[in-house]
Design an enzyme around this catalytic site. Structure first.
Site, PDB file in Angstrom:
ATOM      1  CG  MET A   1     -12.978   0.198  -7.206  1.00 60.03           C
ATOM      2  SD  MET A   1     -11.952   0.717  -5.807  1.00 60.03           S
ATOM      3  CE  MET A   1     -10.345   0.917  -6.556  1.00 60.03           C
TER       4      MET A   1
ATOM      5  N   GLY B   1      -2.137   0.949  -5.783  1.00 59.13           N
ATOM      6  CA  GLY B   1      -2.156   2.403  -5.722  1.00 59.13           C
ATOM      7  C   GLY B   1      -1.357   2.979  -6.886  1.00 59.13           C
ATOM      8  N   GLY B   2      -1.446   4.277  -7.038  1.00 57.37           N
ATOM      9  CA  GLY B   2      -0.613   4.958  -8.020  1.00 57.37           C
ATOM     10  C   GLY B   2      -1.053   4.813  -9.464  1.00 57.37           C
TER      11      GLY B   2
ATOM     12  CG  HIS C   1      -9.309   4.154   1.896  1.00 58.48           C
ATOM     13  ND1 HIS C   1     -10.660   3.943   1.711  1.00 58.48           N
ATOM     14  CD2 HIS C   1      -8.686   3.359   0.994  1.00 58.48           C
ATOM     15  CE1 HIS C   1     -10.852   3.073   0.738  1.00 58.48           C
ATOM     16  NE2 HIS C   1      -9.661   2.693   0.278  1.00 58.48           N
TER      17      HIS C   1
ATOM     18  N   GLY D   1      -4.367   8.208  -1.957  1.00 56.85           N
ATOM     19  CA  GLY D   1      -3.154   7.583  -1.438  1.00 56.85           C
ATOM     20  C   GLY D   1      -1.924   8.367  -1.832  1.00 56.85           C
ATOM     21  CB  THR D   2      -0.155   8.536  -5.081  1.00 58.09           C
ATOM     22  OG1 THR D   2      -0.278   7.121  -5.240  1.00 58.09           O
ATOM     23  CG2 THR D   2       1.187   8.995  -5.597  1.00 58.09           C
TER      24      THR D   2
ATOM     25  CG  HIS E   1     -11.453  -0.560  -0.394  1.00 57.98           C
ATOM     26  ND1 HIS E   1     -10.798   0.070  -1.433  1.00 57.98           N
ATOM     27  CD2 HIS E   1     -12.317  -1.431  -0.981  1.00 57.98           C
ATOM     28  CE1 HIS E   1     -11.232  -0.406  -2.596  1.00 57.98           C
ATOM     29  NE2 HIS E   1     -12.149  -1.314  -2.349  1.00 57.98           N
TER      30      HIS E   1
ATOM     31  CG  MET F   1     -10.020  -4.083  -2.851  1.00 56.04           C
ATOM     32  SD  MET F   1      -8.719  -2.922  -3.263  1.00 56.04           S
ATOM     33  CE  MET F   1      -8.364  -2.294  -1.626  1.00 56.04           C
TER      34      MET F   1
ATOM     35  CG  MET G   1      -5.429  -4.956  -1.544  1.00 61.64           C
ATOM     36  SD  MET G   1      -4.486  -4.372  -2.969  1.00 61.64           S
ATOM     37  CE  MET G   1      -4.738  -2.595  -2.821  1.00 61.64           C
TER      38      MET G   1
ATOM     39  CG  ASP H   1     -10.153   3.816  -3.541  1.00 60.26           C
ATOM     40  OD1 ASP H   1      -9.056   4.385  -3.715  1.00 60.26           O
ATOM     41  OD2 ASP H   1     -10.277   2.758  -2.887  1.00 60.26           O
ATOM     42  N   GLY H   2      -9.126   5.949  -6.298  1.00 55.26           N
ATOM     43  CA  GLY H   2      -8.185   5.634  -7.363  1.00 55.26           C
ATOM     44  C   GLY H   2      -7.795   6.849  -8.178  1.00 55.26           C
ATOM     45  N   GLY H   3      -6.558   7.264  -8.052  1.00 53.39           N
ATOM     46  CA  GLY H   3      -6.062   8.379  -8.841  1.00 53.39           C
ATOM     47  C   GLY H   3      -6.644   9.726  -8.461  1.00 53.39           C
TER      48      GLY H   3
ATOM     49  CB  SER I   1      -5.302   5.137   0.557  1.00 54.74           C
ATOM     50  OG  SER I   1      -4.750   3.834   0.531  1.00 54.74           O
TER      51      SER I   1
ATOM     52  CG  ASP J   1      -6.702   0.576  -0.023  1.00 55.65           C
ATOM     53  OD1 ASP J   1      -7.899   0.494  -0.358  1.00 55.65           O
ATOM     54  OD2 ASP J   1      -6.016   1.598  -0.183  1.00 55.65           O
TER      55      ASP J   1
HETATM   56  C1  DX5 Z   1      -6.406   0.529  -4.810  1.00 57.84           C
HETATM   57  C2  DX5 Z   1      -6.912   1.082  -3.519  1.00 57.84           C
HETATM   58  C3  DX5 Z   1      -6.821   2.545  -3.373  1.00 57.84           C
HETATM   59  C4  DX5 Z   1      -5.428   3.109  -3.474  1.00 57.84           C
HETATM   60  C5  DX5 Z   1      -5.539   4.479  -4.055  1.00 57.84           C
HETATM   61  O1  DX5 Z   1      -7.032  -0.665  -5.145  1.00 57.84           O
HETATM   62  O2  DX5 Z   1      -8.262   0.744  -3.299  1.00 57.84           O
HETATM   63  O3  DX5 Z   1      -7.403   2.957  -2.145  1.00 57.84           O
HETATM   64  O4  DX5 Z   1      -4.762   3.203  -2.262  1.00 57.84           O
HETATM   65  O5  DX5 Z   1      -4.267   4.940  -4.307  1.00 57.84           O
HETATM   66  P1  DX5 Z   1      -4.033   6.212  -5.218  1.00 57.84           P
HETATM   67  O6  DX5 Z   1      -4.685   7.365  -4.559  1.00 57.84           O
HETATM   68  O7  DX5 Z   1      -2.566   6.305  -5.254  1.00 57.84           O
HETATM   69  O8  DX5 Z   1      -4.633   5.907  -6.560  1.00 57.84           O
HETATM   70 ZN    ZN Z   2      -9.162   1.655  -1.490  1.00 59.54          ZN
END
Ligand code: DX5
Ligand code: ZN
Length: 235
Positions: free
Chosen positions: A148, A155-156, A44, A208-209, A77, A79, A48, A186-188, A20, A46
């Site tokens: 999710m 992120g993070g 990916h 992402g992170t 993605h 959102m 928003m 997706d997430g963590g 991401s 994001d």
């Molecule tokens: C958050 C995003 C994720 C985010 C994930 O709402 O949809 O795609 O970038 O980031 P990490 O991998 O850091 O949790």
């Molecule tokens: Zn995402």
């Protein structure tokens, strides 16, 4: 550079790694994408809108520009509220897969059809507080399901293992109906969480992170892929 695998069938359970760019340096997005070429399957993105989620990130003009900077397929993605209005633009911009949120969409089957007609895969995302059961009937009409493993918006955040019950439910349905659907988390997602997600049945992994927080993003992708491959249940 390894071959990019934009889509594989259910008989090929090779994991998809989708870094991401939310965790990348927004002043150097083209570089961020180049950094993972040959190591990642999808990018990916994001999107928003400060309505569906409190955060505000990037939109269509950035996707249009970035699309020209790389050959890696885009996994967008959304959102956002009102995806019926905005999602088709991302398909027209050349996104490989466009995912919208179940919570924001009145008629997911219709929107998935619109996205497919525009040349993209269609994805349905399920946020942290949304049960997946009501949406299992829709699986034949989408190409990807995104579960999710955090609350969408930032992120993070810390991975929530309790979300894997939804992944198991979706995987069971995909198997039972022999559907050609990718199951994304997706997430963590990181080296210490990706294996449990793969064991639960996920076969596409957003990170992402864990990718852009690493010194070597490509190496981070390869490491995540190796862990996911090892943990994938070949049933
Ligand atoms: C958050 C995003 C994720 C985010 C994930 O709402 O949809 O795609 O970038 O980031 P990490 O991998 O850091 O949790
Ligand atoms: Zn995402």
């Amino acid at each position: 550079m390894t071959a990019i695998r934009p889509y594989t069938s259910p008989v090929d359970p090779s994991p998809i790694i989708a870094p991401s760019i939310l965790a990348a340096d927004f002043a150097h997005l083209a570089t961020a994408v180049h950094d993972i070429e040959g190591a990642a399957d999808w990018v990916h993105v994001d999107v928003m809108d400060n309505h569906f989620v409190p955060n505000l990130t990037i939109g269509l003009p950035v996707v249009q520009s970035l699309r020209k900077a790389t050959v890696i397929p885009f996994d967008v993605h959304l959102m956002i509220t009102d995806p019926e209005r905005w999602a088709p633009g991302y398909a027209e911009a050349g996104a490989y897969n466009v995912t919208f949120h179940a919570e924001a969409c009145e008629n997911p089957v219709a929107l998935a059809g619109t996205l497919r007609a525009a040349g993209a895969k269609a994805g349905l995302a399920i946020d942290r507080d949304t049960p997946v059961e009501p949406y299992l009937e829709l699986l034949p009409y989408v190409d990807t399901v995104l579960i999710m493993t955090i609350k969408a918006g930032f992120g993070g955040q810390k991975f929530m293992p309790e979300m894997l019950e939804k992944v198991r439910d979706v995987r069971r349905r995909i198997r039972a109906k022999n559907l050609e659907v990718r199951l994304e988390v997706d997430g963590g997602i990181a080296a210490d969480t990706i294996e449990q997600a793969a064991e639960a049945g996920a076969d596409a992994f957003v990170a992402g992170t864990a990718v852009y927080g690493a010194d070597d993003p490509a190496e981070a992708c390869r490491k995540l892929r190796a862990l996911a491959e090892r943990a994938t249940v070949h049933a």
